[in-house]
Design a protein around this motif. Structure first.
Motif, PDB file in Angstrom:
ATOM      1  N   SER A 105       0.824  -1.204   0.000  1.00 27.64           N
ATOM      2  CA  SER A 105       0.000   0.000   0.000  1.00 27.64           C
ATOM      3  C   SER A 105       0.861   1.258   0.000  1.00 27.64           C
ATOM      4  O   SER A 105       1.809   1.368   0.773  1.00 27.64           O
ATOM      5  N   LEU A 106       0.504   2.180  -0.875  1.00 26.97           N
ATOM      6  CA  LEU A 106       1.169   3.479  -0.880  1.00 26.97           C
ATOM      7  C   LEU A 106       0.257   4.473  -0.178  1.00 26.97           C
ATOM      8  O   LEU A 106      -0.955   4.484  -0.368  1.00 26.97           O
ATOM      9  N   ALA A 117      -1.623   3.502  10.240  1.00 26.24           N
ATOM     10  CA  ALA A 117      -3.031   3.151  10.461  1.00 26.24           C
ATOM     11  C   ALA A 117      -3.712   4.214  11.312  1.00 26.24           C
ATOM     12  O   ALA A 117      -4.856   4.595  11.054  1.00 26.24           O
ATOM     13  N   GLU A 118      -2.978   4.713  12.312  1.00 23.49           N
ATOM     14  CA  GLU A 118      -3.570   5.770  13.148  1.00 23.49           C
ATOM     15  C   GLU A 118      -3.780   7.055  12.353  1.00 23.49           C
ATOM     16  O   GLU A 118      -4.804   7.719  12.477  1.00 23.49           O
ATOM     17  N   LEU A 119      -2.759   7.406  11.572  1.00 21.53           N
ATOM     18  CA  LEU A 119      -2.872   8.631  10.769  1.00 21.53           C
ATOM     19  C   LEU A 119      -3.994   8.501   9.746  1.00 21.53           C
ATOM     20  O   LEU A 119      -4.690   9.472   9.438  1.00 21.53           O
ATOM     21  N   GLU A 120      -4.189   7.288   9.255  1.00 14.85           N
ATOM     22  CA  GLU A 120      -5.254   7.058   8.283  1.00 14.85           C
ATOM     23  C   GLU A 120      -6.622   7.233   8.952  1.00 14.85           C
ATOM     24  O   GLU A 120      -7.529   7.853   8.388  1.00 14.85           O
ATOM     25  N   ALA A 121      -6.764   6.705  10.161  1.00 18.37           N
ATOM     26  CA  ALA A 121      -8.041   6.837  10.873  1.00 18.37           C
ATOM     27  C   ALA A 121      -8.340   8.308  11.152  1.00 18.37           C
ATOM     28  O   ALA A 121      -9.492   8.728  11.136  1.00 18.37           O
ATOM     29  N   ALA A 122      -7.300   9.101  11.389  1.00 17.16           N
ATOM     30  CA  ALA A 122      -7.504  10.526  11.649  1.00 17.16           C
ATOM     31  C   ALA A 122      -7.704  11.311  10.349  1.00 17.16           C
ATOM     32  O   ALA A 122      -8.002  12.499  10.379  1.00 17.16           O
ATOM     33  N   GLY A 123      -7.531  10.638   9.212  1.00 22.11           N
ATOM     34  CA  GLY A 123      -7.742  11.304   7.932  1.00 22.11           C
ATOM     35  C   GLY A 123      -6.522  12.082   7.454  1.00 22.11           C
ATOM     36  O   GLY A 123      -6.614  12.834   6.490  1.00 22.11           O
ATOM     37  N   LEU A 124      -5.381  11.901   8.123  1.00 22.50           N
ATOM     38  CA  LEU A 124      -4.200  12.678   7.736  1.00 22.50           C
ATOM     39  C   LEU A 124      -3.413  12.023   6.612  1.00 22.50           C
ATOM     40  O   LEU A 124      -2.631  12.685   5.934  1.00 22.50           O
ATOM     41  N   VAL A 125      -3.593  10.719   6.431  1.00 19.51           N
ATOM     42  CA  VAL A 125      -3.022  10.056   5.261  1.00 19.51           C
ATOM     43  C   VAL A 125      -4.089   9.131   4.677  1.00 19.51           C
ATOM     44  O   VAL A 125      -5.053   8.792   5.354  1.00 19.51           O
ATOM     45  N   TRP A 126      -3.924   8.791   3.437  1.00 23.89           N
ATOM     46  CA  TRP A 126      -4.850   7.836   2.818  1.00 23.89           C
ATOM     47  C   TRP A 126      -4.088   6.984   1.818  1.00 23.89           C
ATOM     48  O   TRP A 126      -2.988   7.319   1.403  1.00 23.89           O
ATOM     49  N   ARG A 127      -4.711   5.841   1.507  1.00 21.31           N
ATOM     50  CA  ARG A 127      -4.063   4.951   0.533  1.00 21.31           C
ATOM     51  C   ARG A 127      -4.358   5.423  -0.879  1.00 21.31           C
ATOM     52  O   ARG A 127      -5.481   5.813  -1.164  1.00 21.31           O
ATOM     53  N   THR A 128      -3.343   5.380  -1.708  1.00 21.52           N
ATOM     54  CA  THR A 128      -3.577   5.843  -3.083  1.00 21.52           C
ATOM     55  C   THR A 128      -3.922   4.663  -3.968  1.00 21.52           C
ATOM     56  O   THR A 128      -3.590   3.536  -3.672  1.00 21.52           O
TER      57      THR A 128
END
Lengths: 92, 359, 140, 286
Positions: free
Chosen positions: A4-5, A81-92
């Motif tokens: 995953s990127l 995973a934490e940053l993704e849950a907070a919406g600060l990163v996402w998978r491209t």
């Protein structure tokens, strides 16, 4: 999965204030404020250069810091995973 | 302005004709009214830049900022839903306020936006539900009857709320309850969707009006109706200016979805209350559906309000300068009507019985 | 939040967000530790969230295991006439019904419910469940 | 509405309408000497019967207004004054967007302001009111308004709501400043106290903040002072603010500047004399 990127919003859309070793981040896109502890800010810095996977981020952080971890890529993945849950990163 | 504000006419007048702002002496009542009708942000934008004095300006400025915060929050919620649902490869169509904001439409300006409403194909519902639950959304209520009722008869999933962000999402697969008499052509609506830059969709312009009108007049009890009618006014103006063929397209779409009466009423009342310019020759206004009359024929084109329209108008304006709901009987009548619209009488009796026993 | 506040940064303080001038040690943290804490509104904003919020009886920081006396105060476990802590937190919706003198939550008799209701009325800001209670108290 | 009272408190004007005469009469007495709003009222509060017949039959007051949250039990008419106060608080908590709203008490001396915030029961309100009787200018005991652009604290000197035990601390004040005794409220016995003449006369004067305190009251506590870091202060103040999130970036700017520029201390105290001594010792330049 391992491939995953992740991407992050460009740095100019973030407001960052350092308070006592913690990073206070205002995320313009969501209007939310987050407290970040290391290595979360370093991950966002690494992603400023463009999308990357956990291993790539670990390598890029490793160029600037002495990393204290048995398995940096796994540790970075947990933080992502934490940053993704907070919406600060996402998978491209 | 009149000492006593006994109905919402002043608010409507200010929205329709911003110049009337200069006649307002005490702004307390118009502001209370606008807040009660969730129109404070819209009003603040509408009468911007009129030098109404620092106190009034401060309140209007706060309302504009609030609208901006609502926009950011709504778009963020849509984005988080998009991220959660992206792996499914299902088209996600934004509805109502979030759609107006995401599409950059005038109707979204300053608008308060509550829940996130999205439309997905009915077949995708189980997958969408699973993906949302996996991404942190939870059921608001755990109640078997409501659940069953929703699943069997409604046009949406029971409401979900995100456990971290505290925001609700309504997942629709149709724009009206399945028990309602009009049966909109959902396949056509979904097929005609318009893509946004970020991979989300909105309805086509005519369908957006059809949905707004259906929501206002063919479903629900008209609570918040002035705001919904204001949306319709803004949308009609913007779409008809942009596209000369808009009015006939609207007429065709309304007919296709079986919603000519609701759309006609929306157009008439928007024109009547907000002064929406209408091409009367090409609109769905009361023209018999099967009319073979050429466009422009005088027959069947009426822009005057019907008797029933007057009742709707009365209900829409039923709020005073203290923000209080007025005209309890009119409200009650529309409340009862809203249930009648959703269900056939026998089912309604059963529904009310179950609700009453649970009290 | 608490996890983050106690777990101080391992970078040396003078680096800040800028470019480090020398190699500093960065601990990547235990897998379970939280590195992102989002500031949430102090008041529940939507009706749905109010009905869904939870109130533990009693709050863990007020004294887990203590009993609740009829007037809502906390007393040592086993005190006669007092009621044991609830195994699960109460939902906002249950609390609302209870405070309005309606039906007690499932599995709670009405006298115990009275004691729990009194406990909730005494909640203060900072205790678990207070925000939920305060939101319930706010009139629509 | 049948009975109307308009009230200016600091930068905020309220219009309060009531179906009953009594709450408005009580408000008028409690707020005697306050200025009448000049023009627009920022918020409307309505005290009305929940059902039509409840206006006369076991009258109970539902708190309504511009901003509302899910339904709560109405108050008996005897507590109508409390209902009005709660109605104003609710408008501020949900509708105030021109200032960063902190659930805090504030007082001023030598042109500089002290902010005290903490859990209710931590004593900030009582402490603020007490200091206001002893040489400080009282700016508010419930909400402090932090200016988003100027970074100043703006006064919001509403009546102080004295609860139960704290009532005894104000035995010395002019009786005319006290409201009616409200017994059996959800918070126990309550009596309102009008701020003194200086606090009312200077309600339009903001002050530059100088110190943030997080007081904690407990009969068994040893007096103590602890330094509070900026990060912790920021976190605690976001939780003490009803509109931090809603204000977005402006709130972020105002609050980071606020905690970055000011010293913050947590203090423990067992009685008000201790608290006063601690405040004096911590006050910059004291």
């Amino acid at each position: 999965m391992a491939a995953s990127l992740y991407a992050a919003d460009p740095p100019e859309t973030l407001r960052i204030v350092e308070l006592e070793g913690l990073t206070l981040l205002y995320h313009r896109r969501s209007g939310l404020t987050h407290f970040l502890a290391p290595p979360a800010p370093q991950i966002l810095e690494a992603l400023a250069a463009g999308p990357a996977g956990a291993a790539g981020i670990a390598a890029s952080i490793g160029e600037r810091f002495e990393i204290e971890s048995e398995d940096p890529a796994a540790a970075i993945a947990a933080r992502l995973a934490e940053l993704e849950a907070a919406g600060l990163v996402w998978r491209t | 302005m009149a000492r006593r504000v006994s109905d919402a006419r002043w608010l409507v007048r200010l929205l329709a004709d911003p110049g009337a702002a200069r006649e307002v002496g005490d702004w307390t009542s118009p502001i209370a009214l606008a807040r009660a009708e969730s129109l404070a942000g819209s009003l603040a934008w509408r009468i911007e830049g009129q030098a109404l004095g620092p106190r009034v300006e401060a309140v209007l400025e706060a309302a504009r900022r609030d609208g901006e915060a609502a926009r950011v929050q709504a778009l963020w919620e849509a984005e988080m839903a998009r991220r959660a649902l992206a792996p499914l490869g299902v088209p996600i169509i934004l509805l109502k306020g979030t759609a107006y904001a995401a599409a950059g439409l005038e109707a979204g300006r300053g608008r308060s936006i509550g829940d996130l409403d999205i439309l997905v194909p009915r077949a995708a519902l189980p997958d969408v539900e699973r993906a949302l639950l996996a991404a942190g959304w939870e059921w608001v209520k755990e109640d078997n009857y409501d659940d069953l009722y929703y699943r069997r008869w409604m046009h949406e999933l029971p409401p979900l709320i995100h456990r971290e962000r505290d925001r609700m999402i309504d997942v629709h697969h149709a724009i009206l309850p399945l028990t309602a008499r009009p049966k909109p052509d959902m396949a056509a609506m979904i097929a005609d969707r318009v893509p946004l830059e970020d991979g989300l969709f909105v309805l086509s312009p005519p369908d957006m009006i059809v949905h707004a009108a259906a929501h206002l007049f063919a479903d629900g009890d008209l609570a918040g109706g002035l705001r919904n009618l204001w949306d319709i006014d803004r949308l009609l103006r913007e779409f008809s200016e942009r596209d000369a063929a808009f009015w006939p397209a609207l007429r065709d779409r309304a007919a296709r979805h079986g919603l000519v009466p609701a759309v006609g009423r929306a157009v008439r009342l928007a024109h009547h209350l907000y002064g929406t310019p209408v091409n009367w020759c090409q609109t769905p206004i009361s023209r018999p559906l099967d009319s073979k009359e050429p466009v422009g024929s005088k027959i069947g084109v009426r822009h005057r309000l019907t008797i029933l329209d007057f009742f709707f108008r009365r209900r829409l304006l039923a709020r005073d300068g203290w923000g209080r709901a007025r005209r309890p009987l009119t409200r009650l009548a529309f409340y009862v009507r809203s249930h009648g619209l959703r269900m056939p009488p026998l089912m309604l009796a059963r529904h009310l019985w179950v609700k009453a026993r649970r009290r | 939040m608490r996890a983050t506040m106690s777990e101080r940064s391992e970078t040396s303080g003078d680096e800040g967000a800028g470019r480090p001038s020398r190699r500093v040690v960065l601990a990547l943290g235990a897998a379970a530790a939280s590195t992102v804490v989002t500031i949430r509104p102090a008041l529940a904003q939507t009706a749905g969230s109010v009905l869904n919020c939870e109130i533990p009886v009693p709050a863990p920081q007020a004294g887990a295991g203590q009993f609740i006396a009829a007037d809502g105060s906390l007393v040592p476990a086993g005190t006669a006439g007092a009621y044991p802590p609830l195994a699960r937190p109460l939902k906002g919706e249950e609390v609302k019904a209870m405070l309005n003198g309606g039906r007690p939550p499932a599995g709670v008799d009405s006298e115990a419910a009275q004691a729990y209701a009194n406990y909730i009325r005494r909640l203060q800001a900072g205790m678990s469940g207070f925000t939920c209670y305060a939101s319930l108290q706010m009139p629509r | 509405m049948n009975h109307v009272f308009r009230l200016q408190v600091g930068p905020v004007a309220f219009r309060i309408g009531s179906q009953w005469r009594r709450p408005v009469e009580q408000l008028r007495r409690l707020y005697a000497g306050y200025p009448e709003p000049d023009g627009l009222c920022d918020f409307t509060v309505r005290l009305e019967a929940e059902r039509v017949w409840r206006r006369w039959l076991r009258p109970s007051v539902a708190i309504r207004g511009d901003y509302v949250l899910p339904d709560a039990a109405p108050l008996p008419l005897a507590q109508g004054l409390l209902a009005a106060e709660m109605g104003m608080n609710l408008q501020m908590a949900l509708g105030q967007k021109s200032f960063l709203l902190l659930h805090a008490a504030s007082v001023e001396r030598d042109g500089r302001a002290l902010l005290m915030t903490g859990h209710s029961g931590a004593g900030k309100s009582t402490l603020g009111a007490l200091l206001g009787e002893r040489g400080w200018r009282f700016m508010g005991d419930e909400f402090a308004l932090l200016g988003l652009d100027d970074g100043l604290l703006h006064p919001f000197p509403r009546a102080v709501s004295l609860k139960n035990e704290s009532l005894g601390l104000f035995d010395g004040v002019d009786r005319g400043r006290l409201g009616p005794v409200l017994a059996g409220t959800p918070k126990g016995l309550i009596r309102h106290l009008r701020p003194n003449a200086e606090a009312v006369a200077r309600m339009g004067e903001p002050a530059r903040p100088a110190l943030i305190l997080f007081p904690r009251f407990g009969r068994d506590l040893e007096p103590a002072v602890r330094e509070v870091g900026a990060a912790e202060a920021f976190m605690r103040l976001t939780q003490a603010s009803t509109n931090y999130v809603a204000l977005g970036e402006r709130g972020f700017d105002a609050l980071t500047r606020f905690v970055g520029a000011l010293p913050s201390r947590a203090i423990d105290y067992a009685d008000t004399a201790q608290a006063e001594a601690l405040v004096d010792s911590l006050w910059p330049g004291a």
